[in-house]
Design a protein around this motif. Sequence first.
Motif, PDB file in Angstrom:
ATOM      1  N   UNK A  13      44.010  47.343  45.930  1.00 51.54           N
ATOM      2  CA  UNK A  13      43.065  46.244  45.719  1.00 51.54           C
ATOM      3  C   UNK A  13      42.767  46.087  44.228  1.00 51.54           C
ATOM      4  N   UNK A  16      45.567  44.478  42.530  1.00 52.27           N
ATOM      5  CA  UNK A  16      45.627  43.024  42.730  1.00 52.27           C
ATOM      6  C   UNK A  16      44.730  42.293  41.731  1.00 52.27           C
ATOM      7  N   UNK A  17      43.543  42.836  41.505  1.00 52.10           N
ATOM      8  CA  UNK A  17      42.658  42.195  40.527  1.00 52.10           C
ATOM      9  C   UNK A  17      43.193  42.379  39.099  1.00 52.10           C
ATOM     10  N   UNK A  19      46.261  42.436  38.349  1.00 51.61           N
ATOM     11  CA  UNK A  19      47.336  41.430  38.270  1.00 51.61           C
ATOM     12  C   UNK A  19      46.770  40.111  37.727  1.00 51.61           C
TER      13      UNK A  19
END
Lengths: 493, 493
Positions: A13, A16-17, A19
Amino acid sequence: MSALEKLKSHFQTISNFSHLSAICGWDAASMMPAGGNEARSNAMAELSVHIHKLMTQPQLSDWFDEAEQQSLQGDDSAVLRELKRQWQQNNLLPEKLVQAQSLAGSKCEHAWRTQRGENDWQGFEKNWAEVVKLSQEEAQIRANATGLTPYDAMLDKFEPGTKTASLNQLFDNVKTWLPELIDEVIEKQRTETFIEPSGKFDTAQQKALGLEVMKLLKFDFNHGRLDESVHPFCGGVPSDVRITTRYDENEFVQSLMGIVHETGHARYEQGLPKSLAGLPAGEARSMGIHESQSLFFEMQVGRSDAFIQHLANMAGNTFKGHSPDLFAFDNFQKLYTRVKKDFIRVDADELTYPAHVILRYEIERDLINGDIKHTDVPELWDSKMQQYLGLSTKDNFTNGCMQDIHWTDGAFGYFPSYTLGAMYAAQFMAAMKETVDVDSAVASGDLTAIFNWLSDNIWSKGSLLSTDELVKGATGETLNADYFQAHLRSRYA
Amino acid sequence: MSALEKLKSHFQTISNFSHLSAICGWDAASMMPAGGNEARSNAMAELSVHIHKLMTQPQLSDWFDEAEQQSLQGDDSAVLRELKRQWQQNNLLPEKLVQAQSLAGSKCEHAWRTQRGENDWQGFEKNWAEVVKLSQEEAQIRANATGLTPYDAMLDKFEPGTKTASLNQLFDNVKTWLPELIDEVIEKQRTETFIEPSGKFDTAQQKALGLEVMKLLKFDFNHGRLDESVHPFCGGVPSDVRITTRYDENEFVQSLMGIVHETGHARYEQGLPKSLAGLPAGEARSMGIHESQSLFFEMQVGRSDAFIQHLANMAGNTFKGHSPDLFAFDNFQKLYTRVKKDFIRVDADELTYPAHVILRYEIERDLINGDIKHTDVPELWDSKMQQYLGLSTKDNFTNGCMQDIHWTDGAFGYFPSYTLGAMYAAQFMAAMKETVDVDSAVASGDLTAIFNWLSDNIWSKGSLLSTDELVKGATGETLNADYFQAHLRSRYA
């Protein structure tokens, strides 16, 4: 779900942030118009706060305790070790200190952008005092938590496992031969003549040339791009690596080799283990190893005879209408191996660069350990510049201790990575040559064997191994600066 | 902090995350290499989940209750109204339904991309049944919560306040004169001759031409960019608006006017009230009003004689080496006002476009209200196409009811916005002409007076007013389709 599975999922998670942060950061540097800055800064700050929250959630501590009781198989021990390392790095410092550092760093850096041009040490020193003080606090907290010395604890952020003791040894060794070698090479080059680029070099053509070189270096365009920014960098994410360069219409030499450098960073990112994507164990090992890859491309491969010949041919085919003498092999080689004692690190050549780094290392080490005061820095800078490069920076702060951005916001411990990278690169090349006919590969235009070696030994390992294990696995021994010296002597002496 | 302040701050946070979503969405469409898609999709999905969480936090309900007790001043009533509207829109549907819709929509849309080309209604219908069923459920839940009919509740997502009753009236009126007008114009144009572009039109030159037109239209390049994507769009954020186009080397006509269209969207975004940035009240009023701005640029200004003359001159100066006859005013005007009965909405001209929209409106209205079954659609499509445009789509699903992406993932209620936008645009132009000498402004090349009117009456209002209030404030009356009819007759008849 096991505690390790929970941790993996949580860090996916976070990844993802991160990214989104990487892509929007790239966008801000290469695409965003100036007027977009305020809203973007707010959005990025919000994202940082959110990532920090995720990184400091209280249940993580329990999950780590539990996971350490699990019996782990395959890569999972390394995965857990790197998860914990990243988590600890993010949880060591009290929120208040982080905020104070961010504030003091922004203030100092912002003012520095004007002060540097005005040679205003007095003004800079006032802001910088706070940055140094807070970095010393940070170092002490990190030292207390890790049992390292304060400076080693800062080094550990960028170069896990690397210590002052070994840096002192490496760099003291360099100091015994480098100044003399520099003098010798400059004397040798004094009588050389060569042609520098003059006239116009269309930037669209420079870009086409850059892309051609990236193809030769097997940059994966299905997983990345080349764009422009004021300060070239390699950003994005491993599945979509964004490198940038800056074109100057008056010459192509810098931008072209800059692209080779960033392509080295990029191929490391593109070659990281996909099975560990989104986990710290799947990320690059350290700043020094990252730099070793860019410098392997730029210095080891990029300035080899065979590669210089490729560059000369490609550039000659691109820029018709300029004198063919400019693109002669000999001339290109001279353009790319010119040595000069000068003030500015970022413009330094391969041979003088370590002197700039060692000077900074010695000063920041003593500063963070509390052995010198921040007001001692200009004098120390001047004396070391005289010693290593024969140049005085007395009263010249602009081109002396105020030239770099790093210290303005407290990035102490980073500078050694540049020269560690150069040393690793030289050692990797020496080891590679035992099994790969590097020169023939480069000459043939098919560099696959070179990239396979790097992929097998470096890229595919991510952070599964410690730096020492990685280097030993690849070369049979831990870092040995003799290869670097031999490389420099062979190229320049 | 008052409840309203808390709400404002919370929605600013949401807006910061939406900013990242907008930029990374633009990047995915215009910059990202194909290999970056999987990791990007994961990152974007993670962000959506996070934004949804923020939008549905339980304390928001209390804050709204409290805020509604506050005595509010200035814009704050409107600010609260729009906050609540956005919050309700995001909290009405049960999580399970949203997930089921997302799944069914993705599945249907993905398969549609192949099925459309294969004219495979049987295959499509099986997936689409679920999409329609779930949309009907959504509409019923929205209807129960708002007291609207199911279709009106869906309309309300895109056109707050617009109802079936008024759409029926507007569109029934259009149906009384449009088919006849189309026939008349086609008959009139039958004998016209004109030159179509042929040969190559360099895309770099097309881009330069596009940028020149954007300058004429006072696009703010300090707060936006022009790039390329497969499907042109206007994205980004108000402080940094990203428009895209698609170049075809064989002609420049479509791309050029496409840029004019997107610049209309962009200037609306760039002109939204900065004091309300990050709040729903500071966003565009509705899809129809947004489309009114792009169509004001494309149809009202963009196809006016004076603007066509600018485009012809600029294009002639850009594409030397082509016949000057191509760039004659008369020829350009004919190129941009050609009317043709055809199957495809996205390729339709200004005059036949409303027929495509009304057909879709009538079908989706009855479908969502449960008055027809999804399996009735092909036959209805065929009969309405025959009635409005004299074309049969019997057994031709590819160019019939399977041509649009909208319905594949349940975007029912969106189609009317296109023609509402065209109608608003015509009404705005009629009102503007009462105080602004539009033709002289366009002819002079300084369109400031036009943009000032739009800024004062539309852009700067954000969502502070209802659509009816906005239109009445700007034009003295609510939507009146007579202006649209008069505009079409004046241009085409």
